[in-house]
Write an enzyme that holds these catalytic residues in place. Structure first.
Site, PDB file in Angstrom:
ATOM      1  N   THR A 247      53.599  29.649  52.377  1.00 11.70           N
ATOM      2  CA  THR A 247      54.124  29.328  51.047  1.00 11.70           C
ATOM      3  C   THR A 247      55.174  30.393  50.694  1.00 11.70           C
ATOM      4  OG1 THR A 247      52.593  30.750  49.826  1.00 11.70           O
ATOM      5  CG2 THR A 247      51.813  28.509  50.384  1.00 11.70           C
TER       6      THR A 247
ATOM      7  N   LYS B  73      39.137  31.441  41.611  1.00 11.17           N
ATOM      8  CA  LYS B  73      38.490  32.350  42.572  1.00 11.17           C
ATOM      9  C   LYS B  73      36.968  32.374  42.322  1.00 11.17           C
ATOM     10  CE  LYS B  73      40.079  34.661  45.315  1.00 11.17           C
ATOM     11  NZ  LYS B  73      40.463  34.432  46.749  1.00 11.17           N
TER      12      LYS B  73
ATOM     13  N   TYR C 141      43.669  31.488  37.416  1.00 12.00           N
ATOM     14  CA  TYR C 141      43.528  32.141  38.727  1.00 12.00           C
ATOM     15  C   TYR C 141      42.097  32.622  38.931  1.00 12.00           C
ATOM     16  CZ  TYR C 141      43.514  36.014  42.091  1.00 12.00           C
ATOM     17  OH  TYR C 141      43.188  36.875  43.122  1.00 12.00           O
TER      18      TYR C 141
ATOM     19  N   ILE D   8      47.995  41.168  51.569  1.00  5.49           N
ATOM     20  CA  ILE D   8      46.800  41.822  52.115  1.00  5.49           C
ATOM     21  C   ILE D   8      46.494  41.284  53.509  1.00  5.49           C
ATOM     22  CG2 ILE D   8      44.337  42.284  51.753  1.00  5.49           C
ATOM     23  CD1 ILE D   8      44.844  41.794  48.727  1.00  5.49           C
TER      24      ILE D   8
ATOM     25  N   THR E 223      38.140  38.640  44.243  1.00  3.81           N
ATOM     26  CA  THR E 223      38.766  39.596  43.331  1.00  3.81           C
ATOM     27  C   THR E 223      37.787  40.031  42.246  1.00  3.81           C
ATOM     28  OG1 THR E 223      40.436  39.717  41.576  1.00  3.81           O
ATOM     29  CG2 THR E 223      39.683  37.537  42.138  1.00  3.81           C
ATOM     30  N   ASP E 224      38.048  41.204  41.664  1.00  3.76           N
ATOM     31  CA  ASP E 224      37.225  41.646  40.522  1.00  3.76           C
ATOM     32  C   ASP E 224      37.533  40.834  39.261  1.00  3.76           C
ATOM     33  OD1 ASP E 224      39.750  42.670  39.937  1.00  3.76           O
ATOM     34  OD2 ASP E 224      39.066  44.728  39.566  1.00  3.76           O
ATOM     35  N   GLU E 225      38.625  40.038  39.290  1.00 11.77           N
ATOM     36  CA  GLU E 225      39.012  39.304  38.078  1.00 11.77           C
ATOM     37  C   GLU E 225      38.006  38.218  37.717  1.00 11.77           C
ATOM     38  OE1 GLU E 225      43.206  38.476  37.711  1.00 11.77           O
ATOM     39  OE2 GLU E 225      43.715  40.101  39.093  1.00 11.77           O
TER      40      GLU E 225
HETATM   41  P1  NAD Z   1      49.496  36.635  48.678  1.00 10.24           P
HETATM   42  O1  NAD Z   1      49.880  35.683  47.601  1.00 10.24           O
HETATM   43  O2  NAD Z   1      50.389  37.789  49.006  1.00 10.24           O
HETATM   44  O3  NAD Z   1      49.301  35.821  50.054  1.00 10.24           O
HETATM   45  C1  NAD Z   1      48.630  34.595  50.106  1.00 10.24           C
HETATM   46  C2  NAD Z   1      48.806  34.018  51.502  1.00 10.24           C
HETATM   47  O4  NAD Z   1      48.085  32.776  51.541  1.00 10.24           O
HETATM   48  C3  NAD Z   1      50.265  33.718  51.854  1.00 10.24           C
HETATM   49  O5  NAD Z   1      50.539  34.090  53.181  1.00 10.24           O
HETATM   50  C4  NAD Z   1      50.353  32.202  51.711  1.00 10.24           C
HETATM   51  O6  NAD Z   1      51.333  31.605  52.556  1.00 10.24           O
HETATM   52  C5  NAD Z   1      48.948  31.773  52.082  1.00 10.24           C
HETATM   53  N1  NAD Z   1      48.587  30.481  51.448  1.00 10.24           N
HETATM   54  C6  NAD Z   1      48.711  30.148  50.133  1.00 10.24           C
HETATM   55  N2  NAD Z   1      48.330  28.867  49.954  1.00 10.24           N
HETATM   56  C7  NAD Z   1      47.953  28.400  51.191  1.00 10.24           C
HETATM   57  C8  NAD Z   1      47.452  27.158  51.647  1.00 10.24           C
HETATM   58  N3  NAD Z   1      47.304  26.101  50.806  1.00 10.24           N
HETATM   59  N4  NAD Z   1      47.123  27.030  52.946  1.00 10.24           N
HETATM   60  C9  NAD Z   1      47.291  28.078  53.816  1.00 10.24           C
HETATM   61  N5  NAD Z   1      47.791  29.262  53.438  1.00 10.24           N
HETATM   62  C10 NAD Z   1      48.104  29.425  52.127  1.00 10.24           C
HETATM   63  O7  NAD Z   1      48.021  37.106  48.319  1.00 10.24           O
HETATM   64  P2  NAD Z   1      47.348  38.545  48.464  1.00 10.24           P
HETATM   65  O8  NAD Z   1      47.704  39.368  47.306  1.00 10.24           O
HETATM   66  O9  NAD Z   1      47.580  39.045  49.834  1.00 10.24           O
HETATM   67  O10 NAD Z   1      45.811  38.144  48.308  1.00 10.24           O
HETATM   68  C11 NAD Z   1      45.050  37.721  49.442  1.00 10.24           C
HETATM   69  C12 NAD Z   1      43.634  37.408  48.979  1.00 10.24           C
HETATM   70  O11 NAD Z   1      43.040  38.554  48.407  1.00 10.24           O
HETATM   71  C13 NAD Z   1      43.551  36.304  47.930  1.00 10.24           C
HETATM   72  O12 NAD Z   1      42.429  35.511  48.214  1.00 10.24           O
HETATM   73  C14 NAD Z   1      43.369  37.073  46.635  1.00 10.24           C
HETATM   74  O13 NAD Z   1      42.659  36.305  45.682  1.00 10.24           O
HETATM   75  C15 NAD Z   1      42.572  38.260  47.110  1.00 10.24           C
HETATM   76  N6  NAD Z   1      42.733  39.501  46.320  1.00 10.24           N
HETATM   77  C16 NAD Z   1      43.980  39.974  46.042  1.00 10.24           C
HETATM   78  C17 NAD Z   1      44.119  41.167  45.328  1.00 10.24           C
HETATM   79  C18 NAD Z   1      45.475  41.759  45.037  1.00 10.24           C
HETATM   80  O14 NAD Z   1      45.556  42.759  44.334  1.00 10.24           O
HETATM   81  N7  NAD Z   1      46.561  41.220  45.563  1.00 10.24           N
HETATM   82  C19 NAD Z   1      42.979  41.847  44.892  1.00 10.24           C
HETATM   83  C20 NAD Z   1      41.715  41.327  45.202  1.00 10.24           C
HETATM   84  C21 NAD Z   1      41.606  40.159  45.924  1.00 10.24           C
HETATM   85  P1  TYD Z   2      49.668  41.857  38.185  1.00 14.55           P
HETATM   86  O1  TYD Z   2      50.331  42.722  39.204  1.00 14.55           O
HETATM   87  O2  TYD Z   2      50.215  40.481  37.949  1.00 14.55           O
HETATM   88  O3  TYD Z   2      48.128  41.796  38.602  1.00 14.55           O
HETATM   89  P2  TYD Z   2      46.842  41.197  37.769  1.00 14.55           P
HETATM   90  O4  TYD Z   2      47.305  40.434  36.601  1.00 14.55           O
HETATM   91  O5  TYD Z   2      46.213  40.311  38.809  1.00 14.55           O
HETATM   92  O6  TYD Z   2      46.027  42.388  37.414  1.00 14.55           O
HETATM   93  O7  TYD Z   2      49.672  42.620  36.804  1.00 14.55           O
HETATM   94  C1  TYD Z   2      49.076  43.909  36.675  1.00 14.55           C
HETATM   95  C2  TYD Z   2      49.164  44.308  35.224  1.00 14.55           C
HETATM   96  O8  TYD Z   2      50.550  44.475  34.874  1.00 14.55           O
HETATM   97  C3  TYD Z   2      48.614  43.261  34.270  1.00 14.55           C
HETATM   98  O9  TYD Z   2      47.992  43.912  33.166  1.00 14.55           O
HETATM   99  C4  TYD Z   2      49.862  42.527  33.780  1.00 14.55           C
HETATM  100  C5  TYD Z   2      50.919  43.606  33.780  1.00 14.55           C
HETATM  101  N1  TYD Z   2      52.312  43.160  34.034  1.00 14.55           N
HETATM  102  C6  TYD Z   2      53.336  43.528  33.163  1.00 14.55           C
HETATM  103  O10 TYD Z   2      53.109  44.240  32.157  1.00 14.55           O
HETATM  104  N2  TYD Z   2      54.610  43.103  33.424  1.00 14.55           N
HETATM  105  C7  TYD Z   2      54.901  42.319  34.496  1.00 14.55           C
HETATM  106  O11 TYD Z   2      56.097  41.934  34.676  1.00 14.55           O
HETATM  107  C8  TYD Z   2      53.858  41.960  35.398  1.00 14.55           C
HETATM  108  C9  TYD Z   2      54.126  41.094  36.605  1.00 14.55           C
HETATM  109  C10 TYD Z   2      52.567  42.411  35.127  1.00 14.55           C
END
Ligand code: NAD
Ligand code: TYD
Length: 350
Positions: free
Chosen positions: A37, A160, A156, A13, A131-133
């Site tokens: 990372t 958060k 996780y 993101i 996150t909504d989680e």
């Molecule tokens: P991601 O795992 O793809 O990216 C995380 C980034 O943070 C990476 O670039 C990593 O190098 C960096 N990072 C991790 N640990 C670090 C540290 N100790 N110091 C500096 N940088 C560090 O994550 P994402 O899916 O892009 O999510 C970004 C944010 O949005 C997170 O805070 C996550 O909780 C939140 N979020 C994600 C989702 C989703 O669906 N992916 C939904 C809602 C909220």
């Molecule tokens: P994920 O993409 O890990 O997001 P989150 O757990 O943060 O919602 O998983 C989305 C949904 O898909 C969740 O219900 C777990 C399920 N899932 C599988 O069924 N198989 C998989 O291999 C993975 C990674 C997730």
């Protein structure tokens, strides 16, 4: 010149947020702070890396002294904080990594912002991306709103939730100008293939089993990543200090239905007989503490700030699949190295 520091900008993101701010705010210096990372990848930003207003700082948010040095160098006027450990399955095997980055790292950033802005909080902003989680699991009915009580179930989401509480507490206690948003599941280009959608796309391409946890009836609300980046820009520019905003796609899918749709779309793209990829679907052991359903009521951000998603799931998923097909080198590079070891350990006993 104003400076916005975006943490986690090399991630999924974060890279879309950095690109959007670099392009839309050419007179603002955008500093991408990231530890790089396994989830961070500067290849996500090749198209903006040479922009005059883009800067990169390799900093680990667990390291308070390194953050202070970076803040002293760039003197940010605002922080948009995305850096986090973000994968639920990894939090189940290694919860401390989530405490260290998501909780301690966030508090380190809050302390640095509080110190830097001690004399002048006016016009500053600490925007925490959550996150909504944090709200836990819904049953078959209802939606999460800004009023929903926190009830995190995974390490996780607990980390958060904790970071959200610290951000709020720094507003109440020290008057730090903060805003928080809680978003549903994102999907789109640059998504690391440990999460559901990119993992399934990768496995379909490789002809490998498609692991569905439990009965596959778990439900998520999916939002295209560029819609989330647009929402983040909206909240950053127009959100009220001390407020939280729920962001979602009004787009709920049970995992099994989503994977079946993905299979059919991939078969069409790959010119395979319909049903080929669905044949790879494999039901595996469930995730412990698996949240049944997430769904966001995004009325507040729509009503108060005017944001709503631009993509439908149809258009967003098509763009996503096309991006993965066009970026085989990216997929190959992020799945080399330690990815295979993670995959083998995660799905070994499945
Ligand atoms: P991601 O795992 O793809 O990216 C995380 C980034 O943070 C990476 O670039 C990593 O190098 C960096 N990072 C991790 N640990 C670090 C540290 N100790 N110091 C500096 N940088 C560090 O994550 P994402 O899916 O892009 O999510 C970004 C944010 O949005 C997170 O805070 C996550 O909780 C939140 N979020 C994600 C989702 C989703 O669906 N992916 C939904 C809602 C909220
Ligand atoms: P994920 O993409 O890990 O997001 P989150 O757990 O943060 O919602 O998983 C989305 C949904 O898909 C969740 O219900 C777990 C399920 N899932 C599988 O069924 N198989 C998989 O291999 C993975 C990674 C997730």
């Amino acid at each position: 010149m104003k400076t916005i520091l975006i943490t986690g900008g090399a991630g999924f993101i974060g890279s879309h947020v950095v690109r959007r701010f670099v392009r839309n705010h050419p007179d603002t210096r955008i500093v991408n702070l990231d530890a790089l990372t396994y989830a961070g990848n500067l290849e996500n930003l090749v198209d903006v890396q040479d922009a005059p207003n883009y800067h990169f700082a390799k900093v680990d948010i667990r390291d308070a002294a390194a953050i202070e040095a970076c803040f002293a160098q760039y003197q940010p006027d605002a922080i948009i904080h995305l850096a986090a450990e973000s994968h639920v399955d990894r939090s189940i095997t290694d919860p401390m990594a989530f405490v260290e980055t998501n909780v301690n790292g966030t508090v380190n950033l809050l302390n640095a912002a509080k110190a830097l802005w001690a004399d002048q909080m006016e016009g500053k902003r600490f925007y925490h991306i959550s996150t909504d989680e944090v709200f836990g699991a819904l049953g078959a009915e209802g939606f999460f709103t800004e009023e929903t009580a926190y009830s995190p179930n995974s390490p996780y989401s607990a980390s958060k939730a904790s970071s959200d509480h610290f951000v709020r507490a720094y507003h109440e206690t020290y008057g730090l100008p903060v805003v928080i948003s809680n978003c549903s599941n994102n999907y789109g280009p640059n998504h690391f293939p440990e999460k559901l959608i990119p993992l399934m796309i990768h496995n379909i391409l490789e002809g490998k089993p498609l692991p569905i946890y439990g009965d596959g009836k778990y439900t998520r609300d999916w939002l295209y990543v560029e819609d989330h980046a647009a929402a983040i820009e909206t909240v950053f520019l127009k959100g009220q200090n001390g407020e939280t905003y729920c962001i979602g796609g009004w787009n709920e899918w049970q995992n099994i239905d989503l994977v079946r749709l993905l299979c059919d779309l991939m078969d069409a793209r790959l010119e395979k007989p319909v049903g080929t990829s669905q044949g790879l679907i494999t039901f595996v052991k469930d995730r412990p503490g698996h949240d049944l359903r997430y769904a966001i009521d995004a009325t507040k951000i729509h009503r108060e700030l005017g944001w709503k998603p631009a993509e439908t799931f149809e258009t967003g998923l098509a763009k996503t699949i096309d991006w993965y097909l066009a970026n085989a080198a990216w997929l190959k590079s992020v799945t080399s190295g330690t990815y295979q070891a993670y995959y083998d350990a995660q799905y070994a006993s499945a």
